[in-house]
Design an enzyme around this catalytic site. Structure first.
Site, PDB file in Angstrom:
ATOM      1  N   ASP A  32       0.874  -1.182   0.095  1.00 29.11           N
ATOM      2  CA  ASP A  32       0.010   0.092   0.067  1.00 29.11           C
ATOM      3  C   ASP A  32       0.959   1.237   0.023  1.00 29.11           C
ATOM      4  O   ASP A  32       1.800   1.174   0.658  1.00 29.11           O
ATOM      5  CB  ASP A  32      -1.002  -0.268   1.063  1.00 29.11           C
ATOM      6  CG  ASP A  32      -2.231   0.833   1.052  1.00 29.11           C
ATOM      7  OD1 ASP A  32      -3.283   0.302   0.870  1.00 29.11           O
ATOM      8  OD2 ASP A  32      -2.059   2.060   0.815  1.00 29.11           O
ATOM      9  N   PHE A  52     -17.276  -9.864  -3.511  1.00 25.48           N
ATOM     10  CA  PHE A  52     -19.053  -9.711  -3.292  1.00 25.48           C
ATOM     11  C   PHE A  52     -19.079  -9.557  -1.658  1.00 25.48           C
ATOM     12  O   PHE A  52     -20.359  -9.610  -1.147  1.00 25.48           O
ATOM     13  CB  PHE A  52     -20.037 -10.968  -3.625  1.00 25.48           C
ATOM     14  CG  PHE A  52     -19.770 -11.167  -5.162  1.00 25.48           C
ATOM     15  CD1 PHE A  52     -20.389 -10.102  -6.046  1.00 25.48           C
ATOM     16  CD2 PHE A  52     -19.243 -12.075  -5.779  1.00 25.48           C
ATOM     17  CE1 PHE A  52     -20.270 -10.449  -7.409  1.00 25.48           C
ATOM     18  CE2 PHE A  52     -19.381 -12.475  -7.145  1.00 25.48           C
ATOM     19  CZ  PHE A  52     -19.666 -11.456  -7.974  1.00 25.48           C
ATOM     20  N   GLU A  67     -19.220  -5.289   3.967  1.00 24.47           N
ATOM     21  CA  GLU A  67     -18.392  -4.510   5.119  1.00 24.47           C
ATOM     22  C   GLU A  67     -19.049  -4.917   6.390  1.00 24.47           C
ATOM     23  O   GLU A  67     -20.323  -5.236   6.311  1.00 24.47           O
ATOM     24  CB  GLU A  67     -18.260  -3.177   5.058  1.00 24.47           C
ATOM     25  CG  GLU A  67     -17.469  -2.564   4.116  1.00 24.47           C
ATOM     26  CD  GLU A  67     -17.198  -0.981   4.001  1.00 24.47           C
ATOM     27  OE1 GLU A  67     -17.766  -0.247   5.105  1.00 24.47           O
ATOM     28  OE2 GLU A  67     -16.771  -0.320   2.975  1.00 24.47           O
ATOM     29  N   ASN A  93     -24.450  -5.547  -7.675  1.00 24.43           N
ATOM     30  CA  ASN A  93     -24.789  -4.424  -6.622  1.00 24.43           C
ATOM     31  C   ASN A  93     -26.215  -3.547  -7.245  1.00 24.43           C
ATOM     32  O   ASN A  93     -27.017  -3.245  -6.179  1.00 24.43           O
ATOM     33  CB  ASN A  93     -23.383  -3.489  -6.553  1.00 24.43           C
ATOM     34  CG  ASN A  93     -22.566  -3.883  -5.670  1.00 24.43           C
ATOM     35  OD1 ASN A  93     -22.838  -5.213  -4.840  1.00 24.43           O
ATOM     36  ND2 ASN A  93     -21.477  -3.371  -5.362  1.00 24.43           N
ATOM     37  N   PHE A 104     -32.520  -8.631   1.862  1.00 19.92           N
ATOM     38  CA  PHE A 104     -32.419  -7.273   1.298  1.00 19.92           C
ATOM     39  C   PHE A 104     -33.727  -6.439   0.977  1.00 19.92           C
ATOM     40  O   PHE A 104     -33.952  -6.233   0.033  1.00 19.92           O
ATOM     41  CB  PHE A 104     -31.344  -7.205   0.029  1.00 19.92           C
ATOM     42  CG  PHE A 104     -29.957  -7.129   0.372  1.00 19.92           C
ATOM     43  CD1 PHE A 104     -29.378  -8.093   0.975  1.00 19.92           C
ATOM     44  CD2 PHE A 104     -29.390  -6.164   0.022  1.00 19.92           C
ATOM     45  CE1 PHE A 104     -28.117  -7.974   1.730  1.00 19.92           C
ATOM     46  CE2 PHE A 104     -28.058  -5.840   0.327  1.00 19.92           C
ATOM     47  CZ  PHE A 104     -27.360  -6.906   1.187  1.00 19.92           C
ATOM     48  N   GLY A 156     -36.142   0.815   5.377  1.00 18.69           N
ATOM     49  CA  GLY A 156     -35.420   1.464   6.470  1.00 18.69           C
ATOM     50  C   GLY A 156     -35.074   2.956   5.702  1.00 18.69           C
ATOM     51  O   GLY A 156     -35.787   3.463   4.653  1.00 18.69           O
ATOM     52  N   CYS A 199     -20.427   1.271  -1.883  1.00 17.45           N
ATOM     53  CA  CYS A 199     -20.544   0.694  -3.072  1.00 17.45           C
ATOM     54  C   CYS A 199     -21.774   0.768  -4.052  1.00 17.45           C
ATOM     55  O   CYS A 199     -21.729   0.996  -5.164  1.00 17.45           O
ATOM     56  CB  CYS A 199     -20.404  -0.850  -2.722  1.00 17.45           C
ATOM     57  SG  CYS A 199     -18.831  -1.221  -1.980  1.00 17.45           S
TER      58      CYS A 199
HETATM   59  C1  UGA Z   1     -22.594  -4.107  -0.834  1.00 19.10           C
HETATM   60  C2  UGA Z   1     -23.000  -5.663  -1.459  1.00 19.10           C
HETATM   61  O1  UGA Z   1     -23.514  -6.098  -0.490  1.00 19.10           O
HETATM   62  C3  UGA Z   1     -21.540  -6.568  -1.385  1.00 19.10           C
HETATM   63  O2  UGA Z   1     -22.082  -8.017  -1.849  1.00 19.10           O
HETATM   64  C4  UGA Z   1     -20.418  -5.972  -2.276  1.00 19.10           C
HETATM   65  O3  UGA Z   1     -19.531  -6.615  -2.323  1.00 19.10           O
HETATM   66  C5  UGA Z   1     -20.123  -4.478  -1.765  1.00 19.10           C
HETATM   67  O4  UGA Z   1     -21.472  -3.791  -1.719  1.00 19.10           O
HETATM   68  C6  UGA Z   1     -19.174  -3.909  -2.669  1.00 19.10           C
HETATM   69  O5  UGA Z   1     -19.593  -3.692  -3.727  1.00 19.10           O
HETATM   70  O6  UGA Z   1     -18.139  -3.834  -2.273  1.00 19.10           O
HETATM   71  P1  UGA Z   1     -21.884  -3.183   1.568  1.00 19.10           P
HETATM   72  O7  UGA Z   1     -22.048  -1.810   0.726  1.00 19.10           O
HETATM   73  O8  UGA Z   1     -20.763  -3.691   2.172  1.00 19.10           O
HETATM   74  O9  UGA Z   1     -21.993  -4.294   0.453  1.00 19.10           O
HETATM   75  O10 UGA Z   1     -23.104  -3.485   2.653  1.00 19.10           O
HETATM   76  P2  UGA Z   1     -24.698  -4.044   2.539  1.00 19.10           P
HETATM   77  O11 UGA Z   1     -24.544  -5.070   3.587  1.00 19.10           O
HETATM   78  O12 UGA Z   1     -24.950  -4.640   1.136  1.00 19.10           O
HETATM   79  O13 UGA Z   1     -25.549  -2.772   2.623  1.00 19.10           O
HETATM   80  C7  UGA Z   1     -25.570  -1.697   2.052  1.00 19.10           C
HETATM   81  C8  UGA Z   1     -26.726  -0.611   2.540  1.00 19.10           C
HETATM   82  O14 UGA Z   1     -27.966  -1.176   2.256  1.00 19.10           O
HETATM   83  C9  UGA Z   1     -26.529  -0.367   4.045  1.00 19.10           C
HETATM   84  O15 UGA Z   1     -26.663   0.916   4.285  1.00 19.10           O
HETATM   85  C10 UGA Z   1     -27.766  -1.378   4.690  1.00 19.10           C
HETATM   86  O16 UGA Z   1     -28.210  -0.598   5.735  1.00 19.10           O
HETATM   87  C11 UGA Z   1     -28.928  -1.045   3.519  1.00 19.10           C
HETATM   88  N1  UGA Z   1     -29.660  -2.290   3.632  1.00 19.10           N
HETATM   89  C12 UGA Z   1     -29.213  -3.553   3.446  1.00 19.10           C
HETATM   90  C13 UGA Z   1     -31.183  -2.047   3.486  1.00 19.10           C
HETATM   91  O17 UGA Z   1     -31.396  -0.807   3.608  1.00 19.10           O
HETATM   92  N2  UGA Z   1     -32.074  -3.015   3.835  1.00 19.10           N
HETATM   93  C14 UGA Z   1     -31.630  -4.277   3.216  1.00 19.10           C
HETATM   94  O18 UGA Z   1     -32.529  -5.266   3.183  1.00 19.10           O
HETATM   95  C15 UGA Z   1     -30.193  -4.475   3.206  1.00 19.10           C
END
Ligand code: UGA
Length: 468
Positions: free
Chosen positions: A37, A163, A166, A237, A278, A282, A289
């Site tokens: 890095d 995929f 976080e 995504n 998903f 909310g 992402c």
């Molecule tokens: C997302 C994807 O889920 C991963 O598969 C992908 O690898 C990643 O982006 C990336 O491209 O690096 P991430 O952004 O870490 O992952 O988090 P998520 O768990 O997907 O949540 C994203 C947002 O959606 C959060 O703000 C969460 O609160 C919201 N969310 C999630 C909802 O509002 N409702 C849901 O049912 C699920």
């Protein structure tokens, strides 16, 4: 494609969420990994055995496999590496297209340091479709400029879209739903299959603190061409983002007609074709992402003269949601000017301190623009908020309980598990008005009602009064 498990020399360029998790996980599988890095402070922290990001299990695993991990700001370990991962950031530019300058630098540096043995260069950064070929051209050019001859046959570029989420980065890496590899060179495909085989077949011993999910079988391996792998990442995504926006759009209607979105989501999600995940209504999605990748997808489509109205709508619904919750609070309180609003949670989701595109910050800004005083708690993201967003002028509370003191309303923004069991009975008495707006439909309605709270939820209409 049977291959004996062997220990390989691996270099990972970029020690962010993706690079660090990948490096630590591959070291756990028995490989010798060097994480490279340009951020020397980060490298120093890692050398001292400390994980610079908050990610469940990462610190523990890092300690367990430190003897197989090196951290450096030098690109020279690339010379020995059989596989080089690129996991640098591709942040969004104002026009939605990703900034590829870090990727360009990484590709050039790899070309300058490529060794004599066949090397597989694997791109894990989320990049526009076609970047694999661009990376290959850059490496080729850099190699020629340094060595005065062609790098033909010495390397191949593959894509391994990431995929992981976080907050559950390690779990998603060790126990993924699928492994996608875009590789057009047979040797590259074979090397990556060998590398991922212990994960595909789940033959590695699970770390004690990250047990293997019960019933997890073989993991599907999806081998594609480069462009398909790159598109899979964006499409996945975008689909997840639109699933959330869809349920939030239905939630707005549910509020009006007096339905309960949590019941609706379950009722539709149990259809196997739709799926329950998903579909949590909310405050909407944030993070580094979904916003960036949906914008990049639209930018790519524009380059080809296409529009993507579904993806556009998913974004619109999402960002409108942040305003809708503020309007709903305004409707309840009538006046926001001079009112004190507490926010529970700042991180864009639980189990991370990441504040990128966090709904909390947008909501705080909107509340303050209407004259409210905003105070906030987060179990891990306060320091980061102070450091990265000094302009916000939020009042930060070290204890969740403190956001309730004299508040006119408290909004739950991030569903940290510890918020479920706050001493609600006591907290109601601390507020001027015992009003809680549960932005993630996460808290126990009965408990809050018993504690004397008026409890607003997303997509849940106020119950119709029954007359005798
Ligand atoms: C997302 C994807 O889920 C991963 O598969 C992908 O690898 C990643 O982006 C990336 O491209 O690096 P991430 O952004 O870490 O992952 O988090 P998520 O768990 O997907 O949540 C994203 C947002 O959606 C959060 O703000 C969460 O609160 C919201 N969310 C999630 C909802 O509002 N409702 C849901 O049912 C699920």
């Amino acid at each position: 494609m049977k291959e004996r498990a062997e220990s390989m020399d691996i270099a990972v360029v970029g020690a962010g969420y993706v690079g660090l998790t990948t490096g630590v996980a591959l070291a756990y599988l028995g490989h010798r990994v060097t994480c490279i890095d340009v951020d020397t402070a980060k490298i120093e922290t890692l050398r001292q055995g400390r994980c610079p990001i908050y990610e469940t299990g990462l610190q523990e695993l890092l300690e367990l496999v430190r003897h197989r991990l090196e951290f450096t700001d030098s690109y020279s370990p690339i010379r020995q590496a059989r596989i080089v991962f690129i996991a640098v950031g591709t942040p969004g530019l104002p026009d939605g297209s990703p900034d590829l300058s870090q990727l360009e630098k990484a590709a050039w540096a790899i070309g300058m340091h490529l060794g004599e043995d066949f090397t597989v260069v694997v791109n894990k950064s989320t990049v526009p479709i076609g970047s694999g070929n661009w990376v290959e051209a850059l490496i080729r050019e850099a190699y020629r400029s340094r060595n005065g001859r062609s790098a033909d046959g010495q390397f191949a570029v593959a894509s391994k879209p990431e995929f992981l989420r976080e907050g559950s980065a390690l779990r998603d890496t060790l126990y993924p739903d699928r492994v996608v590899v875009g590789a057009e060179h047979p040797e590259a495909l074979k090397t990556l299959y060998t590398l991922y085989r212990p994960i595909l077949e789940q033959t590695f011993p699970a770390p004690a603190f990250l047990p293997r999910p019960e019933g997890l079988g073989a993991i599907p391996f999806v081998a594609t061409d480069l462009a398909s792998a790159e598109l899979i990442k964006y499409a996945a995504n975008a689909f997840l983002a639109l699933k959330i926006s869809f349920i939030n759009e239905i939630a707005a209607l549910a509020e009006k007609v007096g339905a309960d979105i949590t019941q609706v989501a379950r009722g539709i999600g149990l259809d196997g074709r739709i799926g329950t995940r998903f579909l949590q209504a909310g405050i909407g999605w944030g993070g580094s992402c979904f916003g960036k990748d949906t914008a990049a997808l639209l930018a790519t489509a524009r380059e080809y003269g296409l529009t993507m109205p579904i993806v556009e709508a998913a974004r619109q619904v999402n960002y409108r949601q942040r305003e809708r919750v503020v309007e709903r609070l305004l409707e309840e309180l009538k006046i926001l000017k001079g009112k004190t609003i507490g926010l529970l949670g700042l991180a864009f989701k639980p189990h991370t301190d990441d504040l990128r595109d966090a709904p909390s910050l947008d909501i705080a800004k909107r509340l303050m623009a209407r004259g409210a005083w905003v105070r906030a708690h987060d179990p891990v993201a306060l320091d980061r908020a102070r450091r990265e967003r000094p302009e916000l002028q939020l009042q930060y509370c070290e204890r969740a309980e403190d956001v309730f003191d004299g508040a006119d309303a408290v909004m739950l923004v991030t569903e940290w598990p510890q918020y479920r069991n706050l001493p609600w009975e006591e907290l109601a008495g601390k507020m001027r008005v015992p009003l809680i707006f549960d932005g993630r439909n996460f808290l126990d309605p009965e408990r809050l009602a018993r504690a004397g709270f008026r409890h607003l939820r997303i997509g849940v209409g106020s119950p119709t009064l029954t007359t005798a």
